[in-house]
Design an enzyme around this catalytic site. Structure first.
Site, PDB file in Angstrom:
ATOM      1  CG  ASP A 385      -1.893   1.112   1.264  1.00  0.00           C
ATOM      2  OD1 ASP A 385      -2.783   1.109   0.397  1.00  0.00           O
ATOM      3  OD2 ASP A 385      -1.780   1.998   2.140  1.00  0.00           O
ATOM      4  CD  GLU A 414      -2.386   1.650  -3.687  1.00  0.00           C
ATOM      5  OE1 GLU A 414      -3.386   2.335  -3.947  1.00  0.00           O
ATOM      6  OE2 GLU A 414      -1.597   1.926  -2.763  1.00  0.00           O
TER       7      GLU A 414
END
Length: 664
Positions: A385, A414
């Site tokens: 993330d 990401e």
């Protein structure tokens, strides 16, 4: 006595990433084609090799091996290194003058010019004697041949001496035992990281196990989530990605639709990691236990599915780290810890680490132990993330540390951010990367972007994992859109790249937005959601068909195979892929219009297919399972919102022992 020096020059070595600072990426079973410009003053005959070895994992470390480089043209040389295993490899280049061949070449020219070559024959004898000495103990046959020839050249010259000196067999033997004291070595040892095959070929499905009950009211568990696995398998996905599964903080917990006020019973964002029950190594109690998670991993494996886990290195204010290690966080002058922000967004329920502060050594080691904890519990794939909000130095260190121990671990970045930052994350080690595909809607921009990321030099380190949606992103083109929009975007994602993924609800054409934003209304990030797999208008069968085609046709499993071709309609994109062995060839046409039919004249790439304009060949349109015969370069296609993509397997004849067979 001062030794002679070699003077071979080696430059323009490819592939080489940022002057050798980072590793090139490949997949086990592939090869690495190495190129370089190699030359020397004068007219010496040169020999060049690529030297390589596997260095990780430690149990598979090998000694240096060599493959020859072949002269191509204009001082360019090329060779192929085999990469059989998952792990880290090193390679470099070495080159030297072939003294005997150079001597033989000059000897012939002097003889042709009528020169006296008595002295030259003695020079050749010395070269052969040196080669014979180097052959001793390595090859008895070469030693005998070289020694006898050297002795022969020291006898009074006769015409037969030239036959001996210019013998190709003798030159080959001498070349096998060169004087490498005159060799030049490239001044860098370069790296290539060889991933397992899943790094290049995978289909991801993201879902929240807490919604596994599908009623929008009852918190699901890992045991409930196991009931989703046959459904995910039926859709054809081989990787299931779970958002964070850890305890969720209560301080500043977000309510439904990102409300700053959580009502009783609100489940909060799973990215606000950490509570009294534990932190990044713990499991959210309402999901179950660590043993339940391991059982879910095992059940997924039984369905041919690998579990990917979210790696979000951030904390709720309630995370045990905040009390146990305050030195790991940045504090304001008033003593409070700064919450995460990405203006205009603010994440009141999250605090960030002080990544480069004085306590970084302890912090980094702890976060490495988090990754290894989940590796020990069966996880080999991580979706990371927001890696672009953490230092590159940390990721370079962490990924290398983990992969040196477990080279099969995959990291997906990401990071929807600036292009150079996205590429830098790939360079420092991320296996796969999210891309701008989500916002590339038109023919020219799709082609330009996909050609950039699927071809060298970018594709040597960047693998684009294409997602038409994520829990964070409901792009405008899918907002309140009909099934046609969802079909065409998933067809593009599944065929343009060999790795792609989607967030659950996509197959149901879920597209209700927060007005004016690219966000889902009633987002699953903040609440439980009721999913009806049989919702009218769903495109589950379409997605399952796409994934089945990917599995059946190797051309679609290769990332760098993509090539674009001509279509006379700007709303129809036409491209193809072929497997490296040439046995699988696929052509794809996709309409970019979700609302109306589109027709196009496709210009079939005859030379690329290896067929002539007069040759008839068979194709199979795989979405409808229809076969037909094609001839010539032009094909007419009609695509509709109900069938926005056509995928053709191309078949040609090949002669077998007894007959002709079709092959793809």
């Amino acid at each position: 006595m001062t030794e002679r020096l070699g003077s071979v020059f080696i430059e323009n070595v490819q592939p080489e990433l940022d002057a050798g600072r980072y590793a090139i990426k490949r997949v086990a079973g592939e090869t690495l084609t190495v190129r370089a410009d190699i030359f020397k003053e004068g007219h010496d005959v040169l020999v060049a090799v690529a030297r390589w070895r596997q260095v990780t994992p430690a149990a598979q470390k090998t000694d240096w091996a060599e493959v020859p480089l072949a002269f191509k043209n204009n001082d360019a040389w090329e060779g192929v290194i085999p990469l059989a295993n998952n792990g880290r490899y090193e390679f470099t280049i070495e080159a030297w003058p072939d003294l005997f061949r150079t001597w033989a070449h000059e000897l012939k020219r002097k003889v042709d010019a009528g020169r006296d070559v008595k002295s030259e024959l003695l020079e050749g004898a010395a070269l052969l004697e040196g080669a014979a000495a180097r052959a001793k103990g390595k090859s008895a046959e070469d030693h005998r041949l070289l020694a006898e020839a050297g002795a022969r050249l020291r006898t009074p010259p006769t015409p037969d001496h030239l036959l001996v000196a210019l013998s190709s067999e003798l030159a080959d033997a001498a070349s096998r035992h060169p004087d490498r004291t005159l060799a030049s070595k490239y001044d860098k040892v370069l790296e290539v990281f060889v991933d397992r095959e899943k790094a290049r070929n995978a289909a991801w499905y993201e879902f929240f196990p807490r919604s596994a009950k599908r009623d929008g009211k009852t918190h699901g568990t890992f045991k409930d989530a196991q009931a989703w696995l046959p459904y995910i398998q039926k859709l054809g996905f081989d990787t299931v990605y779970l958002p964070p599964i850890h305890p969720i903080g209560r301080t500043a917990r977000k309510g439904r639709n990102n409300s700053l006020r959580a009502e009783p019973g609100d489940v909060g964002s799973p990215w606000a990691i950490g509570a009294a029950e534990g932190g990044h190594k713990a499991v959210h109690p309402e999901l179950g236990t660590l043993q339940d998670f391991r059982a879910f991993v095992d059940a997924a494996k039984a369905h041919g599915i690998e579990v990917a886990l979210d790696l979000a290195f951030q904390c709720s204010p309630d995370h045990p780290y905040v009390k146990e290690h305050p030195e790991w966080f940045q504090h304001r002058p008033d003593g409070t810890i700064k919450t995460a922000e990405n203006p205009p967004k603010r994440y009141e329920d999250i605090v960030n680490f002080d990544w480069m502060g004085p306590a970084r050594d302890g912090l980094w080691k702890e976060l490495k132990s988090v990754v290894l904890h989940w590796v020990d519990n069966g996880v080999r794939t991580f979706r990371v993330d927001n890696p672009h909000t953490k230092p590159m130095q940390f990721w370079h260190w962490l990924i290398r540390e983990v992969q040196d121990l477990h080279p099969d671990v995959i990291f997906l970045s990401e990071a929807f951010t600036r292009p150079k930052v996205m590429k830098a994350l790939a360079k420092v080690g991320f296996t796969q990367s999210y891309t701008y595909f989500t916002w590339r809607l038109f023919k020219d921009e799709l082609r330009t972007y996909l050609e950039e990321i699927t071809q060298p030099p970018v594709a040597d380190y960047f693998r684009g994992n294409l997602w038409p949606n994520t829990p964070d992103i409901l792009p405008e083109n899918l907002q309140n859109a009909g099934p046609g929009a969802f079909r065409l975007r998933v067809a593009l994602a599944a065929t343009l790249s060999s790795v792609w993924g989607m967030y659950s609800g996509y197959e149901l054409c879920e597209g209700r937005p927060v007005p004016g934003k690219e966000e889902y209304l009633d987002s699953e990030k903040y609440q439980l959601v009721a999913w009806d797999w049989d919702r009218p208008g769903n495109i589950s069968d379409w997605i399952a068909r796409l994934n089945a085609i990917r599995k059946a046709h190797p051309a679609l499993q290769h990332y760098q195979a993509l090539r674009f071709f001509e279509s006379d309609n700007d709303r129809v994109v036409f491209y193809g892929k072929r497997s490296p062995d040439g046995l699988s060839t696929v052509l794809v046409a996709v309409s970019l219009d979700p609302y109306a039919p589109q027709e196009a004249l496709l210009r079939v790439p005859m030379e690329w297919l290896g067929v002539t304009a007069e040759e008839t060949y068979q194709v199979q349109e795989l979405m409808a399972d229809q076969r037909s015969l094609w001839q010539g370069p032009d094909v007419q296609v009609r695509l509709t919102p109900e069938q926005p993509a056509a995928i053709w397997a191309v078949y040609r004849y090949r002669r077998t022992e007894h007959a002709f067979d079709y092959f793809e």
